[in-house]
Design a protein around this motif. Structure first.
Motif, short mmCIF file in Angstrom:
data_model
loop_
_atom_site.label_atom_id
_atom_site.label_comp_id
_atom_site.label_asym_id
_atom_site.label_seq_id
_atom_site.Cartn_x
_atom_site.Cartn_y
_atom_site.Cartn_z
N TYR A 6 0.83 -1.13 -0.05
CA TYR A 6 -0.08 -0.01 -0.04
C TYR A 6 0.53 1.18 -0.06
O TYR A 6 1.75 1.31 0.90
N LEU A 7 0.65 2.30 -0.62
CA LEU A 7 1.21 3.40 -0.72
C LEU A 7 0.33 4.60 -0.22
O LEU A 7 -0.86 4.68 -0.77
N ILE A 8 0.52 5.12 0.70
CA ILE A 8 -0.14 6.17 1.53
C ILE A 8 0.12 7.64 0.94
O ILE A 8 1.26 7.96 0.60
N ASN A 9 -0.98 8.18 0.16
CA ASN A 9 -1.00 9.16 -0.69
C ASN A 9 -2.18 10.45 -0.46
O ASN A 9 -3.26 9.76 -0.41
N LEU A 10 -1.87 11.34 -0.11
CA LEU A 10 -3.06 12.46 0.05
C LEU A 10 -3.61 12.73 -1.16
O LEU A 10 -3.00 13.22 -2.25
N ASP A 11 -4.76 12.86 -1.23
CA ASP A 11 -5.51 13.37 -2.47
C ASP A 11 -5.32 14.59 -2.66
O ASP A 11 -5.23 15.61 -1.90
N GLY A 12 -4.85 14.76 -4.16
CA GLY A 12 -4.15 16.32 -4.33
C GLY A 12 -2.80 16.27 -4.58
O GLY A 12 -2.18 17.24 -5.10
N SER A 13 -2.08 15.19 -3.66
CA SER A 13 -0.44 15.34 -3.97
C SER A 13 -0.18 14.55 -4.95
O SER A 13 0.36 13.45 -4.81
N ASP A 14 -0.35 15.07 -6.26
CA ASP A 14 -0.18 14.48 -7.54
C ASP A 14 1.31 14.15 -7.89
O ASP A 14 1.42 13.36 -8.46
N LYS A 15 2.07 15.37 -7.54
CA LYS A 15 3.54 15.23 -7.77
C LYS A 15 4.14 13.97 -6.74
O LYS A 15 4.97 13.08 -7.30
N ARG A 16 3.78 13.88 -5.81
CA ARG A 16 4.32 12.80 -4.79
C ARG A 16 3.86 11.48 -5.26
O ARG A 16 4.70 10.50 -5.43
N LEU A 17 2.73 11.35 -5.90
CA LEU A 17 2.14 10.05 -6.25
C LEU A 17 2.78 9.71 -7.57
O LEU A 17 3.18 8.77 -7.69
N GLU A 18 3.23 10.77 -8.35
CA GLU A 18 4.01 10.50 -9.68
C GLU A 18 5.42 10.09 -9.57
O GLU A 18 5.68 9.23 -10.03
N ARG A 19 6.14 10.65 -8.63
CA ARG A 19 7.11 10.27 -8.21
C ARG A 19 7.44 8.73 -7.81
O ARG A 19 8.20 8.06 -7.75
N SER A 20 6.48 8.67 -6.71
CA SER A 20 6.23 7.12 -6.03
C SER A 20 6.09 6.09 -7.03
O SER A 20 6.62 5.06 -6.93
N THR A 21 5.24 6.41 -8.05
CA THR A 21 4.80 5.44 -8.86
C THR A 21 6.02 5.11 -10.01
O THR A 21 6.08 3.94 -10.03
N GLU A 22 6.56 6.13 -10.39
CA GLU A 22 7.69 5.84 -11.19
C GLU A 22 8.88 5.04 -10.57
O GLU A 22 9.43 4.38 -11.20
#
Length: 254
Positions: A6-22
């Motif tokens: 599971y990756l914890i990600n705040l809604d709207g924190s798109d850049k963090r999600l992008e970096r983590s996903t990559e």
């Protein structure tokens, strides 16, 4: 053996999600995004599972909304995990940086843990900043899996057993301290924490989506926490108690 991530990600924190996903995709690692609990804009009284009186007694300060949100996000991950048939759960926070060793080391570590149930562990810290009061278990690709009797404070990367998640759900409320401090206290007292060293997860070093820029965070924290004169004394007392418990477990398991 079934392991979830599971990756914890705040809604709207798109850049963090992008970096983590990559990073995860580069290591061919499947994961599920978990929407972080957003505590911004809420008064402390709105958190039904938070005990401010006990928190101030424990810490000499109140928790920030973001700390309660982080705690509830980790609690939510444990609950969701227990609703599945998975054997273990890896929890990552979205401000993490993965080393190239993440995939091979974690794969071998979970295989080892699955094959050795006698270890009777609850939680593995794969993002430890330091290795203290530890006992090595095995070596994995130049990394060490160890009994973390003084459980590391950093919670960016964790591996749960089902038993550990069950116990967290039982004993993790009411909320009276930040989740990483709870893990350190709880696991130092019961001796059921493990670690991986060197760490395969580290902080990305980016600004907080909750508090703003790095330069203003410390000022904002002190102001919002409302620290009283006992803060430093209580911190030192807590750390000494946890270290004493860790020394005891280390001595008993020589």
């Amino acid at each position: 053996m079934k392991v979830l991530t599971y990756l914890i990600n705040l809604d709207g924190s798109d850049k963090r999600l992008e970096r983590s996903t990559e990073q995860l995709q580069q290591q061919n690692w499947d994961f599920e995004r978990i929407s972080a609990y957003d505590g911004r804009g809420k008064s402390l009284s709105e958190f039904v599972d938070y005990d401010d009186e006990q928190t101030r007694s424990n810490l000499g300060r109140s928790l920030l909304n973001s700390e309660i949100g982080c705690y509830l996000s980790h609690y939510q991950c444990a609950q969701k995990f227990l609703e599945t048939d998975a054997d273990m759960l890896i929890v990552l926070e979205d401000d993490m940086k993965m080393s190239s060793a993440f995939a091979p080391v974690v794969k071998e570590a979970v295989s080892y843990l699955y094959a050795h149930p006698e270890l009777d562990w609850y939680l593995v810290n794969i993002a430890a900043k330091k290795k203290k009061l530890a006992k090595d278990i095995t070596t994995i690709n130049e990394h060490t899996l160890w009994h973390a009797y003084y459980f590391p404070i950093r919670g960016l990367g964790l591996i749960w057993s089902r038993k550990g998640a069950e116990e967290f759900i039982k004993h993790g409320k009411p909320i009276t301290m930040p989740v990483d401090i709870f893990f350190q206290r709880w696991l130092s007292q019961n001796g059921k924490g493990l670690g991986v060293w060197p760490a395969v997860i580290s902080p990305m070093g980016i600004d907080s989506d909750i508090l703003g820029t790095q330069s203003s965070q410390n000022i904002q924290r002190k102001d919002k926490e409302g620290r009283d004169g006992s803060y430093n004394l209580k911190k030192q007392k807590r750390m000494l108690q946890d270290k004493a418990a860790a020394v005891k477990h280390l001595y008993l398991n020589k």
